[in-house]
Design a protein around this motif. Sequence first.
Motif, PDB file in Angstrom:
ATOM      1  N   GLY A 205       0.766  -1.274  -0.182  1.00  0.00           N
ATOM      2  CA  GLY A 205      -0.029   0.368  -0.144  1.00  0.00           C
ATOM      3  C   GLY A 205       0.959   1.269  -0.003  1.00  0.00           C
ATOM      4  N   HIS A 206       1.839   1.332   1.043  1.00  0.00           N
ATOM      5  CA  HIS A 206       2.726   2.064   0.819  1.00  0.00           C
ATOM      6  C   HIS A 206       3.330   2.606  -0.904  1.00  0.00           C
ATOM      7  CE1 HIS A 206       3.061   3.411   4.619  1.00  0.00           C
ATOM      8  NE2 HIS A 206       3.368   2.383   5.574  1.00  0.00           N
ATOM      9  N   THR A 207       3.540   1.369  -1.451  1.00  0.00           N
ATOM     10  CA  THR A 207       4.284   1.995  -2.740  1.00  0.00           C
ATOM     11  C   THR A 207       3.249   2.323  -3.638  1.00  0.00           C
ATOM     12  OG1 THR A 207       3.851  -0.339  -3.795  1.00  0.00           O
ATOM     13  CG2 THR A 207       5.384  -0.724  -2.467  1.00  0.00           C
ATOM     14  N   TYR A 208       2.157   1.995  -4.060  1.00  0.00           N
ATOM     15  CA  TYR A 208       0.418   2.424  -3.987  1.00  0.00           C
ATOM     16  C   TYR A 208       0.322   3.904  -3.979  1.00  0.00           C
ATOM     17  CZ  TYR A 208       0.416  -1.952  -6.144  1.00  0.00           C
ATOM     18  OH  TYR A 208       0.760  -2.266  -7.421  1.00  0.00           O
ATOM     19  N   GLY A 209       1.043   4.412  -2.996  1.00  0.00           N
ATOM     20  CA  GLY A 209       0.861   6.241  -2.179  1.00  0.00           C
ATOM     21  C   GLY A 209       0.110   6.156  -1.365  1.00  0.00           C
ATOM     22  N   LEU A 210      -0.185   5.397  -0.320  1.00  0.00           N
ATOM     23  CA  LEU A 210      -0.728   5.873   1.099  1.00  0.00           C
ATOM     24  C   LEU A 210       0.023   5.755   2.194  1.00  0.00           C
ATOM     25  CD1 LEU A 210      -3.400   2.203   0.581  1.00  0.00           C
ATOM     26  CD2 LEU A 210      -3.220   4.669  -0.446  1.00  0.00           C
ATOM     27  N   THR A 211      -0.041   6.021   3.135  1.00  0.00           N
ATOM     28  CA  THR A 211       0.356   6.957   3.821  1.00  0.00           C
ATOM     29  C   THR A 211      -0.425   6.392   5.075  1.00  0.00           C
ATOM     30  OG1 THR A 211      -0.372   8.840   4.427  1.00  0.00           O
ATOM     31  CG2 THR A 211       0.820   8.875   2.756  1.00  0.00           C
ATOM     32  N   HIS A 212       0.394   6.829   6.731  1.00  0.00           N
ATOM     33  CA  HIS A 212       0.147   5.772   8.073  1.00  0.00           C
ATOM     34  C   HIS A 212      -1.084   7.151   8.080  1.00  0.00           C
ATOM     35  CE1 HIS A 212       3.774   4.021   8.933  1.00  0.00           C
ATOM     36  NE2 HIS A 212       3.055   3.277   8.919  1.00  0.00           N
ATOM     37  N   THR A 213      -0.863   8.246   7.784  1.00  0.00           N
ATOM     38  CA  THR A 213      -2.040   9.130   8.194  1.00  0.00           C
ATOM     39  C   THR A 213      -3.395   9.220   7.920  1.00  0.00           C
ATOM     40  OG1 THR A 213      -0.438  10.744   6.315  1.00  0.00           O
ATOM     41  CG2 THR A 213      -0.418  10.734   8.961  1.00  0.00           C
ATOM     42  N   ASP A 214      -3.234   8.642   6.574  1.00  0.00           N
ATOM     43  CA  ASP A 214      -4.287   8.188   5.895  1.00  0.00           C
ATOM     44  C   ASP A 214      -5.235   6.965   6.469  1.00  0.00           C
ATOM     45  OD1 ASP A 214      -3.861   9.765   3.182  1.00  0.00           O
ATOM     46  OD2 ASP A 214      -3.062   7.272   2.599  1.00  0.00           O
ATOM     47  N   ASP A 215      -5.242   6.842   7.551  1.00  0.00           N
ATOM     48  CA  ASP A 215      -6.107   5.312   8.741  1.00  0.00           C
ATOM     49  C   ASP A 215      -5.799   5.780   9.761  1.00  0.00           C
ATOM     50  OD1 ASP A 215      -7.128   4.264   6.888  1.00  0.00           O
ATOM     51  OD2 ASP A 215      -5.925   2.287   7.162  1.00  0.00           O
ATOM     52  N   ASP A 216      -4.181   7.173  10.350  1.00  0.00           N
ATOM     53  CA  ASP A 216      -4.190   7.302  12.128  1.00  0.00           C
ATOM     54  C   ASP A 216      -5.239   7.728  12.825  1.00  0.00           C
ATOM     55  OD1 ASP A 216      -1.857   5.262  12.284  1.00  0.00           O
ATOM     56  OD2 ASP A 216      -0.705   7.345  11.767  1.00  0.00           O
ATOM     57  N   PRO A 217      -5.616   7.914  13.849  1.00  0.00           N
ATOM     58  CA  PRO A 217      -6.658   8.937  14.360  1.00  0.00           C
ATOM     59  C   PRO A 217      -6.303  10.083  14.940  1.00  0.00           C
ATOM     60  CG  PRO A 217      -5.562   6.679  15.969  1.00  0.00           C
ATOM     61  CD  PRO A 217      -5.386   6.806  14.667  1.00  0.00           C
ATOM     62  N   PRO A 218      -6.802  10.872  15.683  1.00  0.00           N
ATOM     63  CA  PRO A 218      -6.134  12.089  15.559  1.00  0.00           C
ATOM     64  C   PRO A 218      -5.261  11.829  16.836  1.00  0.00           C
ATOM     65  CG  PRO A 218      -8.684  12.075  15.276  1.00  0.00           C
ATOM     66  CD  PRO A 218      -8.395  10.873  14.893  1.00  0.00           C
ATOM     67  N   THR A 219      -5.796  11.442  17.972  1.00  0.00           N
ATOM     68  CA  THR A 219      -5.261  11.549  18.746  1.00  0.00           C
ATOM     69  C   THR A 219      -4.952  10.068  19.405  1.00  0.00           C
ATOM     70  OG1 THR A 219      -7.430  10.614  19.839  1.00  0.00           O
ATOM     71  CG2 THR A 219      -6.940  12.902  19.826  1.00  0.00           C
ATOM     72  N   GLY A 220      -4.137   9.565  20.524  1.00  0.00           N
ATOM     73  CA  GLY A 220      -3.121   9.068  20.663  1.00  0.00           C
ATOM     74  C   GLY A 220      -1.999   8.847  20.982  1.00  0.00           C
TER      75      GLY A 220
ATOM     76  N   GLY B 140     -19.578   4.959  10.912  1.00  0.00           N
ATOM     77  CA  GLY B 140     -20.174   4.023  11.016  1.00  0.00           C
ATOM     78  C   GLY B 140     -19.134   2.976  10.277  1.00  0.00           C
ATOM     79  N   GLU B 141     -17.861   3.710  10.121  1.00  0.00           N
ATOM     80  CA  GLU B 141     -16.901   2.779   9.820  1.00  0.00           C
ATOM     81  C   GLU B 141     -16.455   1.734  10.834  1.00  0.00           C
ATOM     82  OE1 GLU B 141     -13.500   2.685   6.504  1.00  0.00           O
ATOM     83  OE2 GLU B 141     -13.351   4.915   8.088  1.00  0.00           O
ATOM     84  N   ASP B 142     -15.806   0.394  10.535  1.00  0.00           N
ATOM     85  CA  ASP B 142     -15.249  -0.752  11.982  1.00  0.00           C
ATOM     86  C   ASP B 142     -14.155   0.583  12.657  1.00  0.00           C
ATOM     87  OD1 ASP B 142     -14.007  -1.091   9.892  1.00  0.00           O
ATOM     88  OD2 ASP B 142     -14.355  -2.902   9.969  1.00  0.00           O
ATOM     89  N   ALA B 143     -13.575  -0.158  13.647  1.00  0.00           N
ATOM     90  CA  ALA B 143     -12.229   0.274  13.954  1.00  0.00           C
ATOM     91  C   ALA B 143     -11.347   0.266  13.365  1.00  0.00           C
ATOM     92  CB  ALA B 143     -12.119  -0.494  15.392  1.00  0.00           C
ATOM     93  N   MET B 144     -10.781   1.459  13.617  1.00  0.00           N
ATOM     94  CA  MET B 144      -8.984   1.704  13.098  1.00  0.00           C
ATOM     95  C   MET B 144      -8.372  -0.016  12.829  1.00  0.00           C
ATOM     96  SD  MET B 144      -5.994   2.415  14.423  1.00  0.00           S
ATOM     97  CE  MET B 144      -6.156   2.760  15.906  1.00  0.00           C
ATOM     98  N   THR B 145      -8.224  -0.190  14.417  1.00  0.00           N
ATOM     99  CA  THR B 145      -7.242  -1.635  13.900  1.00  0.00           C
ATOM    100  C   THR B 145      -7.590  -2.872  13.348  1.00  0.00           C
ATOM    101  OG1 THR B 145      -8.791  -2.992  15.685  1.00  0.00           O
ATOM    102  CG2 THR B 145      -6.885  -0.974  16.806  1.00  0.00           C
ATOM    103  N   ARG B 146      -8.511  -2.736  12.465  1.00  0.00           N
ATOM    104  CA  ARG B 146      -8.927  -3.557  11.588  1.00  0.00           C
ATOM    105  C   ARG B 146      -8.250  -2.810  10.118  1.00  0.00           C
ATOM    106  NH1 ARG B 146     -11.989  -7.935  12.367  1.00  0.00           N
ATOM    107  NH2 ARG B 146     -13.332  -8.287  14.776  1.00  0.00           N
ATOM    108  N   HIS B 147      -8.039  -2.287  10.327  1.00  0.00           N
ATOM    109  CA  HIS B 147      -7.756  -1.154   8.903  1.00  0.00           C
ATOM    110  C   HIS B 147      -6.053  -1.409   8.357  1.00  0.00           C
ATOM    111  CE1 HIS B 147     -11.249   1.863   8.896  1.00  0.00           C
ATOM    112  NE2 HIS B 147     -11.469   0.926   9.244  1.00  0.00           N
ATOM    113  N   LEU B 148      -5.773  -1.486   6.960  1.00  0.00           N
ATOM    114  CA  LEU B 148      -4.195  -1.584   6.814  1.00  0.00           C
ATOM    115  C   LEU B 148      -3.538  -0.792   7.332  1.00  0.00           C
ATOM    116  CD1 LEU B 148      -4.614  -3.955   3.973  1.00  0.00           C
ATOM    117  CD2 LEU B 148      -3.778  -4.729   5.769  1.00  0.00           C
ATOM    118  N   MET B 149      -3.777   0.338   7.132  1.00  0.00           N
ATOM    119  CA  MET B 149      -2.564   1.455   6.913  1.00  0.00           C
ATOM    120  C   MET B 149      -2.045   1.838   8.613  1.00  0.00           C
ATOM    121  SD  MET B 149      -1.411   0.676   3.841  1.00  0.00           S
ATOM    122  CE  MET B 149      -0.323   1.973   4.115  1.00  0.00           C
TER     123      MET B 149
END
Length: 589
Positions: free
Chosen positions: A193-208, A220-229
């Motif tokens: 996904g990184h090589t296709y132009g995706l970054t951590h901040t595309d999925d990261d929460p605003p706090t933590g 309405g989405e599922d939890a961030m921990t179920r996401h890839l990036m």
Amino acid sequence: MAMICAILLLPKPGWPAPACPLSYNATDAAKSHKLFLYFPTAIDPSFPNFDMSGVSPAHKFDVADLDPAIGTNAALEDRIHDIVVDDYCEFNVQVLQTTTNPEQLPSPPALRRTVAVGSDEGGGQRWGQAPLLFPGQVNDVDFARVWGGTFLMCEGGDGNALGCSSTGALKGANSTLEHWAQAIGGTAAHEAGHTYGLTHTDDDPPTGNCDEKGTGPRPGEDAMTRHLMPNGCNLDGPARTTYRRHFSDRTFGILATNVGLSIQTMHNWDMVNPNSATAHSLAIDFLSQLPKSKLTFDWIWIGSTSPWMDPVVSQMPGTAMWQGKSFKKYRLLWSKKNPGFAGTPGVLPGGAQFHVGATFTGVDFNQPDPIVIQNVTLLDANSKALALHPRLPMYDAGTVDSADSSFGMHFYPQLTDTTLVMQSAIAYQLPRVASIESMVGAGKPVTFDGLPITPWSATRCTVSAEGTTVRCGLGNLADPPHVLVERRVGDPDVLDCRQGLPPVATVAKDAPVGPDYEGAVCAGTSRDPFPSTTVYVIATFVDPAAEHWDPKAQKMVVGPVTSKVFYQFAGVRDLRRLGQSLSAPGVAK
């Protein structure tokens, strides 16, 4: 190359095939982006050292280095492959597995990624690593690395003593082939996904606790921990090992723009056999400007409401004009019996309702082409046309109004029928592809693996002043996208890469110990397609005075007959191309 790919795509005995309905047949092979999961059988010093910090050589992959009790190399490699295939299912990305470096092929694919997976431990404690990021831009060739031994160090042993968080997710009874496959497969999909132009901040929460901050999941989405990036700081061992992570709505849209989807249009229809006679097959005549070689079908509706399955397309003689353009003539024929039909397979009684559907697949289309329905015919056991025809409207794949740059799709009466009246129609802008299986009944969109989809928006469609054409307004070319990530020169950790990579360029990595920092990125803009990743329309039409068989009254009657259209088409990837077509009359190409 074709022979090599065919061998790699063969389903392996003993393990489930990918759930992805687009991972076989001509559709998968036609995907222009190739993602190789490279499992070396020996140390490979030729693997490029893209960051000069231990990426090369690529080390061998040996399950005995991880846990010899879980199975064979082949079994683990196959299951990792299945997981990554499902992650990239709807995209223009074919996932292949190999034990040979793809760079050594006589003619390697022009658009390729190679993710080398070793069972060694990453120097500096890394799960995986990818090169510098180019938001909104995808290189033709790129490489990434995954270290299976890091999972052993952190989750299969005493990770706390080694300085990385450990939950024992791969230790003792938790050390199963499935858990190892989910861990390594998720990281391989993440680095790709990184090589296709995706970054951590595309999925990261605003706090933590992680340094990198993003917008987090949509409502309405599922939890961030179920996401890839997301940043590795946001994930624990069970999140990596106990389920298949997937792209979030945001990253799905960005990836759809960067590499494209593998579907053009998806159609499901509710219809009625208006005849008293039994039908044994169904023919839908339609127009398209595509050559037959480009009319590829996959992902067919085979539910219990369809007597037939696996339609076949054939080209008919001549051409036809519609809205000032010349179209080729085709027929889509359903005749193969569906053993899952609730009635007698292949047999549709008079007056019965039924449902059929098919997906027109394609590769690298910036905007899908319309499928213009001309006629729907039911055939008897001798392939003779029954007298009365089901009714469907024609529709396009979206056009732009040159007067105000508004964009909308349209329903039109059939060329042979002007009596259809719209009862209702609503257009949804979706962040991801809805499965053909969900395009029935109420039509609530769900992904191929059962993930509920929350639309970006919903719009009621209206009847034109002429009273026949239905227009579904989908926005304006000037509208902001649903997903927009702008990284400008001068912003923190944003580099000017127009003249090549700066010497201070760093790389993206997925690390078990902090800081898991993906480094600087090149300036660029990421966005989802226009007006959204896909557009999904549900429309109900009625012929108010249709002659039809009433199975309850057991006689022919005249009255309303209802048809329903479930229609999904891919968004536009290149707005410049769409803008250039403003002066072109008729349907968009």
